[in-house]
Design a protein around this motif. Structure first.
Motif, short mmCIF file in Angstrom:
data_model
loop_
_atom_site.label_atom_id
_atom_site.label_comp_id
_atom_site.label_asym_id
_atom_site.label_seq_id
_atom_site.Cartn_x
_atom_site.Cartn_y
_atom_site.Cartn_z
N ASN A 2 0.83 -1.19 0.00
CA ASN A 2 0.00 0.00 0.00
C ASN A 2 0.87 1.26 0.00
OD1 ASN A 2 -2.23 1.57 0.03
ND2 ASN A 2 -2.71 1.25 2.19
N LEU A 5 2.24 1.86 -3.51
CA LEU A 5 1.21 2.43 -4.39
C LEU A 5 1.04 3.91 -4.10
CD1 LEU A 5 -0.88 1.85 -6.57
CD2 LEU A 5 -2.50 1.29 -4.76
N HIS A 6 1.10 4.31 -2.86
CA HIS A 6 0.96 5.71 -2.48
C HIS A 6 2.14 6.54 -3.03
CE1 HIS A 6 -0.50 9.06 -0.19
NE2 HIS A 6 0.66 9.18 0.45
N TRP A 8 3.93 5.75 -5.67
CA TRP A 8 3.76 5.76 -7.13
C TRP A 8 2.74 6.81 -7.56
CZ3 TRP A 8 6.06 4.41 -11.35
CH2 TRP A 8 5.36 4.33 -12.53
N GLU A 9 1.62 6.95 -6.85
CA GLU A 9 0.61 7.95 -7.17
C GLU A 9 1.18 9.36 -7.05
OE1 GLU A 9 -2.55 7.09 -4.46
OE2 GLU A 9 -3.43 5.58 -5.78
N ARG A 10 1.98 9.61 -6.01
CA ARG A 10 2.61 10.93 -5.84
C ARG A 10 3.59 11.22 -6.96
NH1 ARG A 10 3.97 12.40 0.39
NH2 ARG A 10 1.81 12.53 1.06
N VAL A 12 3.50 10.10 -10.07
CA VAL A 12 2.74 10.39 -11.27
C VAL A 12 2.15 11.80 -11.19
CG1 VAL A 12 0.67 9.74 -12.58
CG2 VAL A 12 2.26 7.99 -11.83
N LEU A 13 1.64 12.18 -10.05
CA LEU A 13 1.07 13.51 -9.86
C LEU A 13 2.12 14.59 -10.04
CD1 LEU A 13 -1.45 15.11 -9.12
CD2 LEU A 13 -0.78 14.89 -6.73
#
Length: 150
Positions: A2, A5-6, A8-10, A12-13
């Motif tokens: 988890n 994934l967090h 990775w999201e940052r 991409v943002l």
């Protein structure tokens, strides 16, 4: 998992934010409209006669109309559209629109090619006369002058 994934999201943002800040995406709203150092032209395109006919009869009418229309002196000032509605029998309804107003209509029938050419030439002359009337109405129909003042 988890936490990965967090992260990775940052990432991409952040990448998206950086991409949007690049000069290719930024635009100065006060800058003049230019393409390769030349100002964009906002001129109107005049003198178009569009062919919206369907059948061979309609296309022949269009050709004869345009040949006569182009021979007239100021034919390149006006945009026209020629439409056709074919019928089950041997005739088609054709009409000419100027400024989204139907200003000419007629039936095109199967027959001699010379009669079709005469019809197209006559239609071009009738359209020219009707456009002159519309222009005169527009000229004299202003807010400044009422109909009884002309």
């Amino acid at each position: 998992m988890n936490k990965l994934l967090h992260i990775w999201e940052r990432a991409v943002l952040v990448a998206l934010c950086v991409a949007m800040i690049q000069p290719g995406y930024a635009q100065d709203i006060n800058a003049p409209d230019e393409i390769n150092g030349a100002r964009k032209r906002a001129d109107r395109i005049d003198g178009l006669v569009t062919d919206q006919t369907i059948t061979l009869l309609g296309h022949e009418f269009y050709r004869s109309f345009v040949n006569t229309w182009r021979d007239q002196s100021d034919g390149s000032r006006y945009n026209l559209a020629i439409y056709e509605r074919p019928s089950a029998r041997s005739a088609s309804l054709v009409w000419v629109e100027y400024r989204f107003r139907k200003i000419y209509s007629g039936l095109v029938r199967m027959g001699k090619r010379s009669s079709l050419e005469e019809m197209g030439a006559g239609a071009a002359q009738a359209v020219r006369a009707r456009i002159a009337e519309i222009e005169a109405e527009t000229l004299f129909n202003t807010q400044d002058m009422a109909a009884d003042e002309i």
